[in-house]
Design a protein around this motif. Structure first.
Motif, PDB file in Angstrom:
ATOM      1  N   VAL A   9       0.938  -1.153   0.040  1.00 23.01           N
ATOM      2  CA  VAL A   9      -0.078   0.142  -0.038  1.00 23.01           C
ATOM      3  C   VAL A   9       0.906   1.263   0.050  1.00 23.01           C
ATOM      4  CG1 VAL A   9      -1.808   1.250   0.930  1.00 23.01           C
ATOM      5  CG2 VAL A   9      -1.777  -1.373   1.563  1.00 23.01           C
ATOM      6  N   ASP A  10       0.825   1.915  -0.770  1.00 25.74           N
ATOM      7  CA  ASP A  10       1.619   3.306  -1.338  1.00 25.74           C
ATOM      8  C   ASP A  10       1.058   3.887  -2.480  1.00 25.74           C
ATOM      9  OD1 ASP A  10       3.996   5.150  -1.607  1.00 25.74           O
ATOM     10  OD2 ASP A  10       4.864   3.737  -0.189  1.00 25.74           O
ATOM     11  N   LEU A  54       2.715  -1.214   4.488  1.00 26.16           N
ATOM     12  CA  LEU A  54       1.723   0.185   4.418  1.00 26.16           C
ATOM     13  C   LEU A  54       2.368   1.378   4.474  1.00 26.16           C
ATOM     14  CD1 LEU A  54      -0.920   1.078   4.693  1.00 26.16           C
ATOM     15  CD2 LEU A  54      -0.996   0.400   7.234  1.00 26.16           C
ATOM     16  N   ASP A  55       2.075   2.304   3.706  1.00 27.75           N
ATOM     17  CA  ASP A  55       2.834   3.659   3.825  1.00 27.75           C
ATOM     18  C   ASP A  55       1.913   4.429   4.752  1.00 27.75           C
ATOM     19  OD1 ASP A  55       4.026   6.004   3.418  1.00 27.75           O
ATOM     20  OD2 ASP A  55       3.252   6.217   1.539  1.00 27.75           O
ATOM     21  N   ASP A  62      -4.913   8.575   6.479  1.00 22.20           N
ATOM     22  CA  ASP A  62      -3.514   8.053   6.431  1.00 22.20           C
ATOM     23  C   ASP A  62      -3.422   6.761   6.879  1.00 22.20           C
ATOM     24  OD1 ASP A  62      -3.618   7.730   9.395  1.00 22.20           O
ATOM     25  OD2 ASP A  62      -3.176   9.965   9.830  1.00 22.20           O
ATOM     26  N   GLY A  63      -1.997   6.228   7.123  1.00 21.87           N
ATOM     27  CA  GLY A  63      -1.832   4.625   7.057  1.00 21.87           C
ATOM     28  C   GLY A  63      -2.292   4.318   8.423  1.00 21.87           C
ATOM     29  N   PHE A  64      -2.073   5.289   9.512  1.00 23.17           N
ATOM     30  CA  PHE A  64      -2.392   5.026  10.830  1.00 23.17           C
ATOM     31  C   PHE A  64      -3.912   4.653  11.105  1.00 23.17           C
ATOM     32  CE2 PHE A  64       1.058   8.165  12.042  1.00 23.17           C
ATOM     33  CZ  PHE A  64       1.958   7.195  11.916  1.00 23.17           C
ATOM     34  N   LEU A  79       3.587  -4.065   8.106  1.00 22.44           N
ATOM     35  CA  LEU A  79       5.030  -3.408   8.338  1.00 22.44           C
ATOM     36  C   LEU A  79       4.956  -1.941   7.716  1.00 22.44           C
ATOM     37  CD1 LEU A  79       8.401  -3.042   8.160  1.00 22.44           C
ATOM     38  CD2 LEU A  79       8.057  -4.294   5.833  1.00 22.44           C
ATOM     39  N   PHE A  80       5.456  -1.226   8.590  1.00 18.68           N
ATOM     40  CA  PHE A  80       4.894   0.299   7.989  1.00 18.68           C
ATOM     41  C   PHE A  80       6.414   0.755   7.341  1.00 18.68           C
ATOM     42  CE2 PHE A  80       1.866   0.878  11.432  1.00 18.68           C
ATOM     43  CZ  PHE A  80       0.817   1.814  10.717  1.00 18.68           C
ATOM     44  N   LEU A  81       6.097   1.301   5.961  1.00 19.54           N
ATOM     45  CA  LEU A  81       7.130   1.691   5.350  1.00 19.54           C
ATOM     46  C   LEU A  81       6.866   3.257   4.934  1.00 19.54           C
ATOM     47  CD1 LEU A  81       9.687   0.976   3.744  1.00 19.54           C
ATOM     48  CD2 LEU A  81       8.231   0.101   1.760  1.00 19.54           C
TER      49      LEU A  81
END
Length: 238
Positions: A9-10, A54-55, A62-64, A79-81
Motif C-alpha cells: 500500500v503506497d 503500508l505507507d 493516513d496509514g495509521f 510493516l509500516f514503510l
C-alpha cells in the motif's frame, strides 16, 4: 514459487513497482498493490493477506487510520514503510497494531528481509500450531495457540499475530526474566539492534488487554534495568 498473498500500500507507483519486482524475483507470486486506504480496505475484504506493507501518507486517509481499521478484522503482520521517521510516528504506528516500522529512504533488500522474517515466523507458528495444540488457561484469561484465540474474562479479544506470539512465549516461559532484545530475537526471529522499542509497545498493548490496571501490571512485570517476566495468575476455567 511462494504463494503467500502480500499487499503493498503506497501512493507512489514507483515504490510499488520496485517492491513488486523485487518480491517476484524472490519467488513471491501473489502480490496486490493499492494506492489508497480505500483500495486497501476493499482488497482486505476479499483476500486473506499473509503480509501487509503500508505507507503512512496516503491520498485519502493516513496509514495509521488504515492500520487501526485493518486490525478490527485482521491479525496479519503489518510493516509500516514511510517517510514519517519521528519517534512519535513510530510509537503511534506500533501502538495502533503495526509489527515493524521502516523509514524512507530505505534499502529494498532490508524490506524484503523483514518481510521474509515476518512470514517465516508466521509460517513456523502456523505449522507448530497445526501439530501441537497449546492452550494456556488461567483465572483471568486463556490463550489457544492452534486457533489464535485470546479470551479475557469471557470475551473473545482480538489479538494481532505478534502480540499473540509474544504472549504465548511468556506463557511457555513463566517466571523467567528476558531482556527486550532477547524477546525481539525469540518472537520476531531476527537480531536487529535498536528494536527494543517494538517489544515495549507490544507489551504495553498486551497489558491493556490482560491487566486490571495496565499502569501497575501484575502479569507482565517490568524489572527495571533487567527485563520482563510473566507472572502467571491462578489457573482455572473461564
Amino acid at each position: 514459487m511462494r504463494d503467500e498473498p502480500i499487499m503493498l500500500v503506497d501512493d507512489e507507483e514507483g515504490i510499488l513497482t520496485m517492491l513488486e519486482n523485487i518480491l517476484r524475483k524472490e519467488g513471491y507470486s501473489h502480490i496486490v498493490k493499492a494506492g489508497s486506504a480505500a483500495e486497501a480496505l476493499m482488497a482486505a475484504r476479499t483476500t486473506r493477506f499473509e503480509m501487509i506493507v503500508l505507507d503512512v501518507m496516503l491520498p485519502d486517509r493516513d496509514g495509521f487510520y488504515l492500520c487501526s481499521e485493518l486490525r478490527k478484522t485482521v491479525t496479519t503482520p503489518i510493516l509500516f514503510l514511510t517517510a514519517r521517521s519521528s519517534d512519535l510516528d513510530k510509537l503511534q504506528g506500533l501502538y495502533l497494531g503495526g509489527d515493524d516500522y521502516v523509514t524512507k529512504p530505505f534499502n529494498p533488500m532490508e524490506v524484503v528481509a523483514r518481510i521474509h522474517a515476518q512470514l517465516r515466523r508466521s509460517n513456523h507458528y502456523a505449522s507448530e500450531a497445526s501439530n501441537n495444540e497449546e492452550v494456556y488457561r488461567y483465572e483471568s484469561f486463556s490463550v489457544n495457540r492452534s486457533t489464535g484465540q485470546l479470551i479475557v474474562g469471557k470475551a473473545d479479544t482480538p489479538c494481532p499475530a505478534k502480540e499473540l506470539e509474544l504472549l504465548l512465549f511468556f506463557c511457555k516461559h513463566p517466571n523467567r526474566i528476558f531482556t527486550a532484545q532477547q524477546l525481539y530475537e525469540q518472537v520476531w526471529g531476527e537480531m536487529v539492534q535498536g528494536d527494543e522499542k517494538t517489544v515495549v509497545i507490544h507489551i504495553s498493548r498486551l497489558r491493556k488487554k490482560l491487566e486490571t490496571d495496565p499502569s501497575a501490571p501484575q502479569l507482565i512485570v517490568t524489572l527495571r534495568g533487567i527485563g520482563y517476566k510473566f507472572v502467571p495468575p491462578l489457573r482455572g476455567q473461564l
